[in-house]
Design a protein around this motif. Structure first.
Motif, PDB file in Angstrom:
ATOM      1  N   LYS A  93       0.788  -1.699  -0.090  1.00  0.00           N
ATOM      2  CA  LYS A  93       0.039   0.402  -0.008  1.00  0.00           C
ATOM      3  C   LYS A  93       0.513   1.177   0.101  1.00  0.00           C
ATOM      4  CE  LYS A  93      -3.849  -2.764   0.416  1.00  0.00           C
ATOM      5  NZ  LYS A  93      -4.444  -2.330  -1.206  1.00  0.00           N
ATOM      6  N   ILE A  94       2.074   1.123   0.205  1.00  0.00           N
ATOM      7  CA  ILE A  94       2.760   2.432   0.383  1.00  0.00           C
ATOM      8  C   ILE A  94       3.208   2.373  -1.021  1.00  0.00           C
ATOM      9  CG2 ILE A  94       5.395   2.716   0.923  1.00  0.00           C
ATOM     10  CD1 ILE A  94       5.314   1.301   3.512  1.00  0.00           C
ATOM     11  N   GLU A  95       3.406   1.476  -1.802  1.00  0.00           N
ATOM     12  CA  GLU A  95       3.978   1.693  -2.305  1.00  0.00           C
ATOM     13  C   GLU A  95       3.309   1.871  -3.465  1.00  0.00           C
ATOM     14  OE1 GLU A  95       6.439  -2.066  -3.793  1.00  0.00           O
ATOM     15  OE2 GLU A  95       7.800  -2.138  -2.439  1.00  0.00           O
ATOM     16  N   LYS A  96       2.337   1.472  -3.594  1.00  0.00           N
ATOM     17  CA  LYS A  96       0.516   2.464  -4.991  1.00  0.00           C
ATOM     18  C   LYS A  96       0.408   3.457  -3.801  1.00  0.00           C
ATOM     19  CE  LYS A  96      -4.168   0.514  -4.796  1.00  0.00           C
ATOM     20  NZ  LYS A  96      -5.099  -0.084  -4.803  1.00  0.00           N
ATOM     21  N   TYR A  97       0.387   4.199  -2.736  1.00  0.00           N
ATOM     22  CA  TYR A  97       0.603   5.573  -2.374  1.00  0.00           C
ATOM     23  C   TYR A  97       1.420   6.565  -3.024  1.00  0.00           C
ATOM     24  CZ  TYR A  97       0.411   9.888   0.007  1.00  0.00           C
ATOM     25  OH  TYR A  97       0.047  11.405   0.441  1.00  0.00           O
ATOM     26  N   VAL A 102       2.695  10.082  -5.826  1.00  0.00           N
ATOM     27  CA  VAL A 102       4.375  11.512  -5.796  1.00  0.00           C
ATOM     28  C   VAL A 102       4.916  11.249  -7.797  1.00  0.00           C
ATOM     29  CG1 VAL A 102       6.459  10.781  -4.795  1.00  0.00           C
ATOM     30  CG2 VAL A 102       4.361  10.414  -3.177  1.00  0.00           C
ATOM     31  N   ILE A 103       4.757   9.473  -7.243  1.00  0.00           N
ATOM     32  CA  ILE A 103       5.856   9.777  -8.512  1.00  0.00           C
ATOM     33  C   ILE A 103       5.336  10.286  -9.918  1.00  0.00           C
ATOM     34  CG2 ILE A 103       7.037   7.877 -10.959  1.00  0.00           C
ATOM     35  CD1 ILE A 103       8.108   7.561  -8.573  1.00  0.00           C
ATOM     36  N   CYS A 104       5.315  11.070 -11.467  1.00  0.00           N
ATOM     37  CA  CYS A 104       5.091  11.525 -12.490  1.00  0.00           C
ATOM     38  C   CYS A 104       4.959  10.647 -13.154  1.00  0.00           C
ATOM     39  CB  CYS A 104       5.997  12.498 -12.821  1.00  0.00           C
ATOM     40  SG  CYS A 104       5.484  13.571 -14.174  1.00  0.00           S
ATOM     41  N   LYS A 105       3.904  10.544 -13.876  1.00  0.00           N
ATOM     42  CA  LYS A 105       3.628   9.493 -14.825  1.00  0.00           C
ATOM     43  C   LYS A 105       4.224   9.607 -16.406  1.00  0.00           C
ATOM     44  CE  LYS A 105       0.125   6.506 -12.724  1.00  0.00           C
ATOM     45  NZ  LYS A 105       0.685   7.905 -10.932  1.00  0.00           N
ATOM     46  N   MET A 122      -4.476  17.332  -8.292  1.00  0.00           N
ATOM     47  CA  MET A 122      -3.428  17.031  -9.580  1.00  0.00           C
ATOM     48  C   MET A 122      -2.310  16.590  -9.377  1.00  0.00           C
ATOM     49  SD  MET A 122      -6.124  17.747 -12.208  1.00  0.00           S
ATOM     50  CE  MET A 122      -5.307  19.053 -13.559  1.00  0.00           C
ATOM     51  N   LEU A 123      -1.416  16.328  -9.508  1.00  0.00           N
ATOM     52  CA  LEU A 123      -0.747  15.906  -9.815  1.00  0.00           C
ATOM     53  C   LEU A 123       0.813  16.489 -10.828  1.00  0.00           C
ATOM     54  CD1 LEU A 123       1.798  14.026  -7.839  1.00  0.00           C
ATOM     55  CD2 LEU A 123       1.935  12.659  -9.548  1.00  0.00           C
ATOM     56  N   ILE A 131       1.312  18.246 -15.896  1.00  0.00           N
ATOM     57  CA  ILE A 131       0.118  17.941 -15.016  1.00  0.00           C
ATOM     58  C   ILE A 131      -1.022  16.552 -15.391  1.00  0.00           C
ATOM     59  CG2 ILE A 131      -1.777  19.223 -13.432  1.00  0.00           C
ATOM     60  CD1 ILE A 131      -0.031  21.391 -14.081  1.00  0.00           C
ATOM     61  N   ARG A 132      -1.962  16.225 -14.390  1.00  0.00           N
ATOM     62  CA  ARG A 132      -2.528  15.382 -14.416  1.00  0.00           C
ATOM     63  C   ARG A 132      -3.455  14.918 -13.256  1.00  0.00           C
ATOM     64  NH1 ARG A 132      -1.619  10.129 -17.333  1.00  0.00           N
ATOM     65  NH2 ARG A 132      -0.684  11.190 -18.481  1.00  0.00           N
ATOM     66  N   PRO A 133      -4.339  14.875 -13.144  1.00  0.00           N
ATOM     67  CA  PRO A 133      -5.777  14.499 -11.967  1.00  0.00           C
ATOM     68  C   PRO A 133      -5.426  12.942 -11.380  1.00  0.00           C
ATOM     69  CG  PRO A 133      -6.870  14.367 -14.205  1.00  0.00           C
ATOM     70  CD  PRO A 133      -5.780  14.640 -14.904  1.00  0.00           C
ATOM     71  N   VAL A 134      -4.830  12.871 -10.072  1.00  0.00           N
ATOM     72  CA  VAL A 134      -4.657  11.917  -9.147  1.00  0.00           C
ATOM     73  C   VAL A 134      -6.038  10.707  -9.664  1.00  0.00           C
ATOM     74  CG1 VAL A 134      -4.428  10.974  -6.954  1.00  0.00           C
ATOM     75  CG2 VAL A 134      -3.381  13.104  -7.749  1.00  0.00           C
ATOM     76  N   LYS A 135      -6.008   9.908  -9.389  1.00  0.00           N
ATOM     77  CA  LYS A 135      -7.334   8.218  -9.927  1.00  0.00           C
ATOM     78  C   LYS A 135      -6.677   7.795  -8.884  1.00  0.00           C
ATOM     79  CE  LYS A 135      -8.655  10.000 -14.531  1.00  0.00           C
ATOM     80  NZ  LYS A 135      -7.801   9.218 -16.189  1.00  0.00           N
TER      81      LYS A 135
END
Ligand SMILES: [Zn+2]
Length: 135
Positions: A93-97, A102-105, A122-123, A131-135
């Motif tokens: 779950k930490i990695e999922k978070y 955190v990580i730019c896609k 947004m991230l 910039i992209r929405p966090v889903k």
């Protein structure tokens, strides 16, 4: 007159960087220190993880509680979860978070921040500008 092509210049620039700068360029997934205490699960370095990924500790902890489907408390640097949760599950779950918040896609770097645009989370990447929405 001497000529350099772009790659050659780039290689020279990389070579001239001090070693510790190169290491810091690479992002390492934070590793949780997780163990059981009685009927609870302790994440000993919750505060450090939040610092490491430059996110609010409350935000990180709330996400973990929701994902793990349990209740808990923050105690100093530690996160305490009700129940015995397998450490691999908490780490997962930490990695999922980190991958989500955190990580730019676009460029894969962690130099990002969370912003709100019209109530949408947004991230925003400081490295590549994406910039992209966090889903
Ligand atoms: Zn980026």
């Amino acid at each position: 007159m001497q000529k350099y092509d772009y790659d050659a210049l780039l290689n020279r620039a990389v070579e001239s960087l001090p070693k510790n700068v190169k290491v810091r360029e690479r992002f390492e997934m934070p590793k949780g220190v997780i163990f059981h205490e009685g009927n609870t699960t302790i994440l000993r370095n919750l505060g450090w993880i939040a610092d490491h990924v430059n996110r609010d500790v409350q935000h990180l902890f709330s996400y973990l509680l929701k994902e793990l489907g349990t209740a808990g408390d923050i105690d100093g640097d530690r996160g305490i979860f009700q129940g015995k949760i397998p450490p691999t599950k908490v780490q997962d779950k930490i990695e999922k978070y980190v991958n989500k918040f955190v990580i730019c896609k676009e460029c894969g770097r962690p130099d990002t921040k969370l912003i709100k645009v019209n109530r949408t989370l947004m991230l925003k990447c400081e490295a590549c500008g994406a910039i992209r929405p966090v889903k």
